[in-house]
Write an enzyme that holds these catalytic residues in place. Structure first.
Site, PDB file in Angstrom:
ATOM      1  N   LYS A   1      34.117  80.917 -33.616  1.00  0.00           N
ATOM      2  CA  LYS A   1      34.502  79.564 -34.025  1.00  0.00           C
ATOM      3  C   LYS A   1      35.603  79.649 -35.092  1.00  0.00           C
ATOM      4  O   LYS A   1      35.851  80.721 -35.648  1.00  0.00           O
ATOM      5  CB  LYS A   1      33.281  78.815 -34.541  1.00  0.00           C
ATOM      6  CG  LYS A   1      32.654  79.408 -35.785  1.00  0.00           C
ATOM      7  CD  LYS A   1      31.346  78.698 -36.130  1.00  0.00           C
ATOM      8  CE  LYS A   1      30.685  79.329 -37.340  1.00  0.00           C
ATOM      9  NZ  LYS A   1      29.341  78.770 -37.577  1.00  0.00           N
TER      10      LYS A   1
ATOM     11  N   TYR B   1      52.439  78.136 -64.357  1.00  0.00           N
ATOM     12  CA  TYR B   1      52.172  76.734 -64.658  1.00  0.00           C
ATOM     13  C   TYR B   1      51.007  76.600 -65.630  1.00  0.00           C
ATOM     14  O   TYR B   1      49.994  77.282 -65.494  1.00  0.00           O
ATOM     15  CB  TYR B   1      51.805  75.974 -63.381  1.00  0.00           C
ATOM     16  CG  TYR B   1      52.976  75.748 -62.462  1.00  0.00           C
ATOM     17  CD1 TYR B   1      54.057  74.956 -62.834  1.00  0.00           C
ATOM     18  CD2 TYR B   1      52.981  76.320 -61.195  1.00  0.00           C
ATOM     19  CE1 TYR B   1      55.113  74.745 -61.974  1.00  0.00           C
ATOM     20  CE2 TYR B   1      54.031  76.109 -60.315  1.00  0.00           C
ATOM     21  CZ  TYR B   1      55.098  75.319 -60.707  1.00  0.00           C
ATOM     22  OH  TYR B   1      56.143  75.111 -59.860  1.00  0.00           O
TER      23      TYR B   1
HETATM   24  C1  LIG Z   1      28.559  80.026 -37.503  1.00  0.00           C
HETATM   25  C2  LIG Z   1      27.251  80.197 -36.870  1.00  0.00           C
HETATM   26  C3  LIG Z   1      26.679  81.467 -36.749  1.00  0.00           C
HETATM   27  C4  LIG Z   1      27.307  82.700 -37.344  1.00  0.00           C
HETATM   28  O1  LIG Z   1      26.999  82.758 -38.717  1.00  0.00           O
HETATM   29  P1  LIG Z   1      27.451  83.987 -39.619  1.00  0.00           P
HETATM   30  O2  LIG Z   1      26.841  83.697 -40.935  1.00  0.00           O
HETATM   31  O3  LIG Z   1      28.943  83.899 -39.677  1.00  0.00           O
HETATM   32  O4  LIG Z   1      26.984  85.200 -38.962  1.00  0.00           O
HETATM   33  C5  LIG Z   1      25.477  81.577 -36.092  1.00  0.00           C
HETATM   34  N1  LIG Z   1      24.856  80.487 -35.578  1.00  0.00           N
HETATM   35  C6  LIG Z   1      25.375  79.255 -35.685  1.00  0.00           C
HETATM   36  C7  LIG Z   1      24.637  78.103 -35.112  1.00  0.00           C
HETATM   37  C8  LIG Z   1      26.582  79.064 -36.329  1.00  0.00           C
HETATM   38  O5  LIG Z   1      27.078  77.830 -36.433  1.00  0.00           O
END
Ligand SMILES: *Cc1c(COP(=O)(O)O)cnc(C)c1O
Length: 375
Positions: free
Chosen positions: A35, A266
């Site tokens: 994702k 800054y």
């Molecule tokens: C993003 C996600 C994961 C992966 O989580 P990590 O902490 O990056 O391993 C697993 N299950 C779901 C439902 C997620 O949304």
């Protein structure tokens, strides 16, 4: 000449980290979670290194289409399922597996016309209170799905709120999940990276009547694949045997000599107390470097560890050159990842100094930074 900043994606490290997930859950299959543009790395850029995964998990339907265009024929799981009824058409066409986390998604499926029954992942809210059916509503949702001709297989799913606390963080959720599902058939998926690492071991081979372990039939490995420790600072990537998969590096484009009382950047947030040299790095918050990183945040210059000084600006930041007196314009600055001569600056250390997590930094790599994939 292009501006001297670049991100590198390390393919061998992606493969190594994926193998670590497989090793931690030896009897489970592994979804590589891609994702958010593969956590900022780019789906097309990581695909080859991660094609050894048993499946990919993501959110956007367009990303699922991209994976199919890369000729990925294996499982693809939509972690939030359909957002509207017509999404199910794409699920049918591309053979996508999808999460069911609320009643409306069951209604949509019941109205969906398909010759391809779907594999769905029924999600329980085991305490996070984000998505999913409560334990008491879970069974009736399961029964509804089970009665639909559109459904071929139901996998039981939950997501832990406190897996980064280690095994104790899993207990309450695990108990709720087990109590509500113990007599339901079907595969299970519970673990993200933190849970996979916190409770490694055999899993799917649950003895008859035994309870499914955390790794269960499928783990969903995200952040660990990208070389960040889910429980930093309790543990770092060294302790988990993970490797950085993204390097953000730039060069010094100027140096300055400061006298006591001279300040930097800054807001004049840093003032020299003694004579010192600083380097100006061609990287700022518009390159994905966190603006809130304070003086003291680690940076490597020519592979030597030093510190950020003063406020990060849009296109530049300043570093203390005291530990690297030979540094000149053109010297390499490693903002995170791998530096010269085997040096490493874990993204978690930078994130922690800036009050955030490795996830946020890697996901924020902006389009203006050129990216190269290397072995
Ligand atoms: C993003 C996600 C994961 C992966 O989580 P990590 O902490 O990056 O391993 C697993 N299950 C779901 C439902 C997620 O949304």
């Amino acid at each position: 000449m292009p501006r001297p900043i670049q991100a590198l994606i390390h393919a061998a490290a992606l493969r190594h980290n994926l193998a670590r997930a497989t090793a931690a859950a030896p009897d489970s299959r592994v979804f590589a979670v891609v994702k958010a543009e593969a956590y900022g790395h780019g789906i097309e850029r990581v695909f080859d290194a991660l094609r050894g995964a048993d499946g990919f998990a993501l959110l956007e339907l367009g990303d699922a289409e991209r994976l199919r265009r890369l000729d990925w024929r294996g499982p693809i799981l939509l972690l939030e399922g359909a957002f509207e009824p017509r999404d199910l058409e794409l699920c049918s066409r591309l053979g996508l597996w999808h999460v069911i986390h609320r009643e409306a998604q069951i209604d949509w499926l019941a109205m969906h016309k398909t010759h391809q029954p779907h594999r769905v992942f029924l999600k329980m809210n085991s305490g996070m209170n984000r998505l999913g059916f409560t334990p008491s509503a879970f069974r009736s949702a399961w029964a509804r799905l089970n009665a639909l001709p559109q459904v071929e297989e139901i996998t039981l799913m939950t997501h832990f709120a406190d897996a980064d606390q280690g095994a104790p963080g899993l207990e309450a959720s695990l108990k709720r999940f087990r109590e509500a599902t113990h007599d339901l058939p079907g595969e299970r998926t519970l673990a993200n990276s933190a849970a996979t690492l916190a409770q490694p071991g055999p899993s799917a081979l649950t003895p008859p009547g035994g309870e499914p372990q955390v790794a269960a039939d499928w783990v969903r490995a995200g952040i660990m694949v990208y070389g960040s420790a889910p429980d930093f600072p309790a543990r770092g990537i060294d302790q988990w045997d993970l490797q950085p998969t993204m390097t953000l590096r730039a060069e010094l484009i100027a140096t300055q000599s400061l006298q006591p009382g001279d300040s930097v950047g800054y807001g004049s947030r840093f003032t020299a107390e003694a004579p010192m040299r600083i380097g100006i790095v061609a990287c700022g918050y518009a390159d994905g470097y966190p603006r809130h990183a304070p003086t003291g945040t680690p940076v490597l210059v020519d592979g030597v560890r030093t510190r950020l000084v003063g406020r990060v600006s849009m296109d530049m930041l300043a570093v203390d050159l005291t530990p690297v007196p030979q540094a000149q314009p053109g010297s390499e600055a490693t903002l995170w990842g791998r530096g010269p001569r085997g040096s490493v600056l874990p993204i978690d250390e930078v994130a922690h100094a800036a009050g955030t997590v490795g996830y946020e930094l890697m996901c924020a790599l902006p389009p203006r930074v050129p990216v190269r994939v290397e072995e």
